[in-house]
Design an enzyme around this catalytic site. Sequence first.
Site, mmCIF file in Angstrom:
data_model
loop_
_atom_site.group_PDB
_atom_site.id
_atom_site.type_symbol
_atom_site.label_atom_id
_atom_site.label_comp_id
_atom_site.label_asym_id
_atom_site.label_seq_id
_atom_site.Cartn_x
_atom_site.Cartn_y
_atom_site.Cartn_z
ATOM 1 N N SER A 99 0.779 -1.189 -0.120
ATOM 2 C CA SER A 99 -0.050 -0.047 -0.004
ATOM 3 C C SER A 99 0.888 1.252 -0.074
ATOM 4 O O SER A 99 1.698 1.666 -0.923
ATOM 5 C CB SER A 99 -0.893 -0.110 1.154
ATOM 6 N N HIS A 203 -8.392 1.021 -0.541
ATOM 7 C CA HIS A 203 -8.441 0.022 -1.517
ATOM 8 C C HIS A 203 -9.806 -0.508 -1.990
ATOM 9 O O HIS A 203 -9.832 -1.518 -2.300
ATOM 10 C CB HIS A 203 -7.276 -0.990 -1.353
#
Length: 331
Positions: A99, A203
Amino acid sequence: MLVLVAPGQGAQKPGFLTPWLDLPGVTERLTWWSAVSGLDLIHYGTKADEEEIRDTAVAQPLLVAAGLVSAHALFGEGIEGATGLAGLPSRIGAVAGHSVGEITAAVAAGVLTDEAAMVLVRRRGLAMAEAASRTETGMAAILGGEQDDVVAHLDKHGLTPANVNGAGQIVAAGTAEQLAALAADKPEGVRRVVPLKVAGAFHTDHMTPAVAALEALVAGVPVADPRTAYVSNRDGGVMTSGAGVIERMVAQVSNPVRWDLCMETFQELGATALIEVAPGGTLTGIAKRALPGVTNLALKTPDDLDAARALIEEHAVPALATPAEEELREA
């Protein structure tokens, strides 16, 4: 072959930057990055409490700064006098970040400068925090269960498998109501559902406004092509274009992280060792279960640097000889 990885949000802990300030030049470097990012990294990394650093706009720059400090300390001559990580790609076979850790990895690969990374991660954190404020959302780690069964169960509750981490771990993301329903109705074979210390459903489609904000910013960010294999969160693919790295990094904000596929790529590339930059521990924990036979080490404090250097000497690509050394060899 050595892989360098960088953790994502949730790895931060109160005071975790404190021991790194004992290294020469770290305070000065963090002071500069604080000015670049518009955030007092030293305060938040040493004095702020857990709730303060849970804030997405704070946590993300803090994590990238910590990762870069530890990478400079490991691959440079300490911090003092170091101007970048130019020598790092010649020693490692691949880099990847989970991430927001993709920004740290981009610096390690030579795609971004320290300063560009700090500007980008600050804007990323602010944009994601703003997107998260629109609806009460969050994330929870699902431990155990068969991947296909878990994904199908999440779909039933309207949740997204935002992180597919491998080693029997999937992170679900969605609204507070959806996560509460999941906690009350765990998929078959799941041991635990653990809420994560993040402030939004990252996400997922909830982050679409943040993607638009970042797309408007990155067109002017100076980038270079990676100087070592850069493994993407999208599908574990190896990127060779700096522009492609940035494009995927931005799109990833609203798309699932496939860390399982990144680890498959590490294996295909022939990884024998893995080092996780500060605040290390999360990704090495997954690697212990998913990458048997691969030696791994987490950088948590400067006390871990000597062991990491020993690992580098054993597993990294040999350092390139200087022109003067080449002349001596030929003489």
